[in-house]
Design a protein around this motif. Structure first.
Motif: not given
Length: 250
Positions: A182-199
């Motif tokens: 769920p956290s990875l999906i949320a990061q992708k949805l919020e950051g778009g195609e170029k979203s990077y890992l926050v950790d």
């Protein structure tokens, strides 16, 4: 974007057209492109002569500020891929995001259940390993390829255990209960195609990838799916292909 109109504008009749990619996998961001996949039917006049029609049609363009990626295969080519234990075509065939369908689409889905074998696991293992290698090479780690790795492994395990195609990672995770999905999906949805890992827990993700690869290998070994495609399914595909071709003469 009017995907139905796009499907209707194709140069050959379509057996079906469905949505694939991030929308099917359960993590589309606002800037995700639309991956439209399907099967077209070349008329007899374009398969028996010297001048043959396009076995594969690809269209990549910008419409309404969104990217469209359309790929359709001629019915014979698609059936051949289906018999080669190709997981992509199964996902396209059984996608619940249907843009265009026909009675023969439903018939094909019924036939294809007899084409699924335990050796479809090789498709998912190979794809996951390739995606992980690409992920590791990136200087900054993007969320998208990591989600692709986990999605394909969970789809493969689920297929080996149930004989059913499920490509949506959120629905798959209702079964697998992986806390980080769920956290990875949320990061992708919020950051778009170029979203990077926050950790920076790359080692954790690597261990999870290895664990799921092992789980897929074990699921394949324990699967009750057959070793090979039912010969009757090839006969059924042949009959369906002939009927679809003959329609062009009417």
């Amino acid at each position: 974007m009017d995907l139905s109109a796009i499907a209707a504008s194709q140069p050959y009749p379509l057996l079906f057209a469905t949505i694939s990619g991030a929308h099917l996998y359960g993590f589309p961001s606002p800037d995700s492109d639309y991956d439209l996949r399907g099967v077209h039917i070349l008329p007899i006049s374009e398969v028996i002569g010297l001048h043959t029609g396009q076995e594969t049609i690809e269209v990549a363009e910008l419409r309404e500020d969104l990217e469209l990626d359309l790929v359709t295969h001629d019915v014979k080519k698609f059936f051949g891929l289906l018999l080669k234990k190709n997981g992509y075509v199964l996902e396209q065939l059984y996608s619940p995001l249907i843009v265009h369908s026909t009675p023969e689409h439903e018939e094909l889905k019924a036939i294809a259940t007899s084409c699924i074998t335990r050796h479809h696991s090789h498709h998912y293992l190979g794809f996951a390993q390739n995606q992980w290698q690409l992920f590791e090479k990136e200087p900054r780690k993007r969320v998208k390829p990591l989600l692709y790795v986990y999605r394909v492994l969970l789809t493969g395990i689920h297929l080996m255990q149930t004989g059913k195609i499920e490509a949506n990672i959120s629905r798959l995770n209702q079964e697998f209960q992986l806390s980080y999905i769920p956290s990875l999906i949320a990061q992708k949805l919020e950051g778009g195609e170029k979203s990077y890992l926050v950790d920076a827990e790359i080692e954790f993700y690597r261990q999870e990838c290895d664990r799921l690869i092992t789980a897929l290998e074990q699921a394949s070994q324990a699967s009750t799916l057959p070793e090979s495609t039912d010969p009757a399914s090839k006969d059924a595909l042949h009959d369906l292909l002939v009927r679809l071709r003959m329609k062009s003469l009417r």
